[in-house]
Scaffold this motif. Structure first.
Motif, short mmCIF file in Angstrom:
data_model
loop_
_atom_site.label_atom_id
_atom_site.label_comp_id
_atom_site.label_asym_id
_atom_site.label_seq_id
_atom_site.Cartn_x
_atom_site.Cartn_y
_atom_site.Cartn_z
N ALA A 78 34.52 35.55 44.27
CA ALA A 78 34.72 35.76 45.71
C ALA A 78 36.20 35.77 46.03
O ALA A 78 37.01 35.13 45.35
CB ALA A 78 34.02 34.65 46.49
N ASP A 79 36.56 36.50 47.09
CA ASP A 79 37.96 36.52 47.52
C ASP A 79 38.46 35.12 47.85
O ASP A 79 39.62 34.78 47.58
CB ASP A 79 38.12 37.43 48.74
N SER A 80 37.59 34.29 48.43
CA SER A 80 38.00 32.93 48.78
C SER A 80 38.39 32.14 47.52
O SER A 80 39.37 31.38 47.55
CB SER A 80 36.86 32.21 49.51
N TYR A 81 37.66 32.34 46.43
CA TYR A 81 38.00 31.66 45.19
C TYR A 81 39.31 32.19 44.62
O TYR A 81 40.17 31.43 44.16
CB TYR A 81 36.88 31.82 44.17
N LEU A 82 39.48 33.50 44.63
CA LEU A 82 40.68 34.11 44.05
C LEU A 82 41.93 33.75 44.84
O LEU A 82 43.01 33.58 44.26
CB LEU A 82 40.50 35.62 43.99
N ARG A 83 41.81 33.62 46.15
CA ARG A 83 42.98 33.22 46.96
C ARG A 83 43.43 31.81 46.58
O ARG A 83 44.64 31.52 46.55
CB ARG A 83 42.64 33.28 48.44
N GLU A 84 42.50 30.94 46.27
CA GLU A 84 42.84 29.55 45.96
C GLU A 84 43.27 29.36 44.52
O GLU A 84 44.18 28.58 44.24
CB GLU A 84 41.64 28.65 46.27
N ARG A 144 33.99 40.27 44.06
CA ARG A 144 34.93 41.28 43.54
C ARG A 144 34.88 41.29 42.01
O ARG A 144 34.94 40.23 41.38
CB ARG A 144 36.34 40.95 44.01
N PRO A 145 34.76 42.48 41.39
CA PRO A 145 34.75 42.55 39.91
C PRO A 145 36.12 42.21 39.34
O PRO A 145 37.15 42.55 39.93
CB PRO A 145 34.36 44.00 39.64
N LEU A 146 36.12 41.55 38.20
CA LEU A 146 37.35 41.13 37.55
C LEU A 146 37.53 41.88 36.24
O LEU A 146 36.66 41.84 35.38
CB LEU A 146 37.33 39.62 37.28
N ASP A 147 38.67 42.54 36.08
CA ASP A 147 38.95 43.31 34.87
C ASP A 147 39.68 42.44 33.87
O ASP A 147 40.92 42.39 33.85
CB ASP A 147 39.79 44.55 35.23
N ILE A 148 38.92 41.76 33.03
CA ILE A 148 39.52 40.90 32.00
C ILE A 148 39.12 41.36 30.60
O ILE A 148 39.37 40.66 29.62
CB ILE A 148 39.14 39.43 32.21
N GLY A 149 38.48 42.52 30.51
CA GLY A 149 38.12 43.07 29.20
C GLY A 149 36.79 42.59 28.66
O GLY A 149 36.53 42.72 27.46
N VAL A 150 35.93 42.03 29.52
CA VAL A 150 34.62 41.55 29.08
C VAL A 150 33.53 42.25 29.88
O VAL A 150 33.52 42.19 31.11
CB VAL A 150 34.49 40.03 29.26
N GLN A 151 32.64 42.92 29.18
CA GLN A 151 31.49 43.58 29.81
C GLN A 151 30.27 43.34 28.93
O GLN A 151 30.37 43.34 27.71
CB GLN A 151 31.73 45.08 29.96
#
Length: 319
Positions: free
Chosen positions: A162-168, A244-251
């Motif tokens: 979530a955006d709230s998690y990423l902001r923190e 929000r999807p996170l691009d960390i190289g894991v699918q």
């Protein structure tokens, strides 16, 4: 009783699970429940397998009689005749059922107003062979040769937050970054549990998992409300912008199967439901179920089909 019979014939929990087409945890929990119900041990468990107690032998004898009677009744049931009440029973994994198929039941009912749908959202693998359900939509492929199995799509998963998690906590850009974050984890039948080592050594897993759930809906809401990073199907982005999807190289990817007994298609409501289920995972309309991985951010950019556009307009909430 059916699983006890399979266990008696197979000789071990693992072999019986393969024969019955269920998970090892499912057959263990079912047998444990049966022993609690009868108030006695039905098996002697050892490294060599499972052996029936005297009470177990007696119960298996009853189970064989029940199975024989059930098979006889199935053969003489009204072949080709419609059921008194046109009902189709569908069991589907909890996430696909709750978030994808249930919202589309209105379409099915509009096209087939005379058909009642009983949909059971459950992570446990259903018993299709013994006709407890008409159709199953599941992520594990049954091993029984007596079932009709069709792969109808691919579910792609990747980390979301979530955006709230990423902001923190900041946005991870690699697996190494993600290992420093809090995780939301789902532990249930038919859900792959081998992804955690992609993030971190097993020794650190307990300290990283902030929330663990056993259902897809609880898992989704934990991620959406900012509890941590969790794996979600890519179609989650088509339903809501709350994650929000996170691009960390894991699918990850999971095959989606439709399973039914060969006799089930004698009933028109089952055939209609099978057509509807197949259409619900049509990759030309819903590209997130295609074999090819498509990043969620590309859904709107790459596909201008009116069906996809209308889906976004109907389901996406404001950021």
């Amino acid at each position: 009783m059916r699983l006890l019979l399979a266990l008696a014939d197979a000789g071990s929990f693992r072999s019986a699970a393969v024969v019955a087409g269920v998970s090892l945890n499912t057959i263990r929990s079912k047998i444990d429940r049966l022993e609690r119900q009868f108030g006695t041990a039905l098996l002697r468990r050892s490294v060599e397998g499972a052996r029936l107690t005297q009470e177990g032998h007696e119960l298996v004898a009853i189970a064989r009689q029940m199975a024989a009677l059930g098979n006889t009744a199935s053969r003489v049931q009204r072949a080709g005749a419609e059921r008194p009440h046109s009902t189709v029973k569908i069991t589907v994994t909890e996430g696909l059922g709750t978030f994808w198929l249930v919202p589309r039941l209105v379409e099915f009912r509009a096209a087939h107003p005379g058909v009642k749908v009983e949909i059971n959202c459950d992570m446990a693998t259903p018993d299709v062979l013994f006709r407890d359900v008409d159709i199953a939509v599941q992520l594990t492929k049954p091993t029984s040769p007596d079932l009709i199995v069709k792969r109808i799509g691919t579910m792609h998963l990747m980390p979301f937050a979530a955006d709230s998690y990423l902001r923190e906590h900041g946005t991870p850009t690699s697996v190494a970054d993600a290992a420093e974050h809090q995780l939301v984890w789902q532990q249930a039948d038919q859900v792959a549990t081998d992804a955690l080592p992609l993030f971190v050594d097993s020794g650190l897993a307990e300290s990283m998992i902030a929330v663990q759930t056993n259902t897809s809906s609880a898992h989704y809401w934990a991620v959406a409300k900012g509890a941590g990073i969790g794996f979600l199907p890519t179609y989650a982005r088509a339903l809501s912008r709350s994650t929000r999807p996170l691009d960390i190289g894991v699918q990850l990817r999971r095959d989606i199967y439709v399973v039914h007994h060969p006799d089930a298609v004698r009933f028109p409501e089952v055939r209609e439901a099978l057509d509807w289920l197949t259409a619900s995972f049509d990759k030309t309309k819903f590209p997130w179920f295609a074999d090819e991985f498509i990043h969620p951010d590309e859904f709107e950019q790459r596909f201008s089909d009116s069906v996809v556009v209308n889906l976004f307009e109907g389901f996406i909430s404001p950021q």
